[in-house]
Motif scaffolding. Structure first.
Motif: not given
Length: 432
Positions: A205-219, A395-397, A413-416
């Motif tokens: 990657c061009p710079r150091t990144t925090d990967w705590e959110r990598q568990d979900k992605s959108i294609a 309510d949970s999110i 939190f959502f996928s289409q």
């Protein structure tokens, strides 16, 4: 008397795909005609403006329904129930948990947890009841397998497709292994439907990144997108993107900062003005980011479309900038969900005080509220709405959408899940 072929094509093109699937069994001649490229192209062209069934899938591990909002009764397919109701398959072992990892171009990737806790991965076309169990990568170490089970520094949600003439011709399943929470390097494990094998790819990657959110992605269009953070904040500041059909070993991921993530001079976006934590969705073939801003005692909704995969102000195009007078005067308290995947004029919001779905037309400023208890509610595209434990999931999110929430990173939190415009089976590796 037999109809001339062109006349038969014109007649059949007026039927929904549910009927077309039945027509394939009428005769060998009809099956051959329907399976031809000519008929497919004619059908897609004739029905290009017809409404499509789709679902909003919850991506947070939860005991409730996978589909929280469904759209059915749409013209193209003519289904009398929601799309996700077709999401079923027969596993060879007992399953105690099921999670939708991602939805792309009518296909779905799923992780099922067996009774002994081991993960089972499937790719499938739910409408065609066509499923394939993925083999595990042969080069996974015991440490990698442990990370996989615990979802530690490991994301198994990546899934991209290649389309040709409205049909998925291949797909790639992408698993990501990071080099720690903060890193500028990634390891991808990629399964290709063309070869039926896994391979590794090392990317920087061009710079150091925090990967705590990598568990979900959108294609979208063969590119995976993740939320990322490279500023001292609990909110995401950028999107990380990588093209799995165009990239190779040694390539870099693209990092695109959100509008206002570094205090935009035009919008003046900062924590005191921006109402919700950043996220993104898709609509009409584009990545879309939207948020509400409080400025001079007014509520303003802004919607941007990603037009360049470059980290510059021109990467985002401002599509909408409008006052939410009609909503605020009605006393509606909401948080954002998704855009309509096929109509960028329609935005979906959740009214958390009245427990209802807000459908807001950005062009006309007209909105409607649909309650979960209502039967046969209608969407603005004419499709019928159905709800499945939606209020409980919202309510949970809800707390995760607030910018002041400091206990963890925001997520997708959502996928289409959008049905395709044509019938096709799951691509398989070519036999050698």
């Amino acid at each position: 008397m037999d109809l001339p072929e062109i006349a038969l094509v014109n007649v059949l093109s007026r039927f929904p795909l549910k009927s077309i699937a039945r027509f394939r069994t009428v005769s060998k001649e009809w099956r051959s005609l329907i399976d031809s490229d000519f008929f497919r192209d004619q059908y897609i062209s004739f029905n290009s403006s017809s409404s499509l069934s789709w679902s909003i899938i919850q991506t947070n591990p939860h005991k409730l329904s996978l589909e929280i909002i469904g759209h059915h009764g749409c013209n193209t397919w003519g289904l009398d129930r929601s799309p996700a109701s077709f999401l079923r398959f027969f596993a060879k072992t007992t399953i105690r948990k099921l999670l939708v990892l991602s939805c792309t171009d009518g296909l779905v990737s799923i992780c099922a947890e067996a009774s002994d806790g081991s993960p089972l991965y499937y790719i499938g076309n739910p409408l065609m009841e066509d499923w394939f169990q993925l083999p595990l990568p042969p080069f996974l170490s015991s440490q990698d397998l442990d990370s996989l089970r615990k979802n530690k520094r490991f994301s198994d949600t990546g899934f991209v497709t290649k389309m040709r003439s409205g049909v998925v011709v291949s797909y790639k399943v992408v698993w990501m292994l990071t080099h720690g929470r903060l890193s500028d390097k990634l390891d991808f494990m990629i399964y290709s439907s063309e070869t039926g094998t896994w391979r590794k790819r090392h990317v920087s990657c061009p710079r150091t990144t925090d990967w705590e959110r990598q568990d979900k992605s959108i294609a979208l269009n063969g590119v995976l997108h993740w939320l990322s953070e490279d500023t001292p904040s609990f909110d995401a500041s950028s999107i990380v993107a990588y093209d799995f059909y165009g990239g190779g070993d040694g390539d870099e991921c693209r990092i695109i900062h959100f509008p206002g993530s570094q205090i935009d001079e035009v919008t003046g976006d900062n924590l005191s003005q921006r109402v919700y934590r950043r996220s993104f969705t898709t609509s009409e073939g584009s990545i879309v980011y939207f948020n509400e801003f409080h400025e001079n005692e007014t509520h303003t909704l802004r919607v941007w479309r990603l037009v360049k995969y470059e980290d510059c102000p021109e990467a985002w195009q401002l599509s909408w900038d409008l006052k939410l007078t009609s909503l605020t005067e009605s006393g509606i308290c909401y948080f954002p969900m998704v855009m309509h995947p096929l109509n960028s004029d329609i935005i979906y919001l959740w009214n958390w005080t009245a427990k209802g779905l807000v459908l807001f037309n950005l062009r006309t400023r007209v909105f409607s509220v649909r309650k979960e208890a209502e039967e046969d509610g209608k969407c603005m595209d004419g499709c019928s709405l159905s709800f499945n434990w939606c209020s409980e999931y919202m309510d949970s999110i809800r707390k995760y959408n607030l910018p002041g929430y400091q206990r963890g990173p925001n997520s997708l939190f959502f996928s289409q899940y959008v049905l395709p415009r044509w019938l096709y089976r799951l691509p398989r590796p070519q036999s050698t």
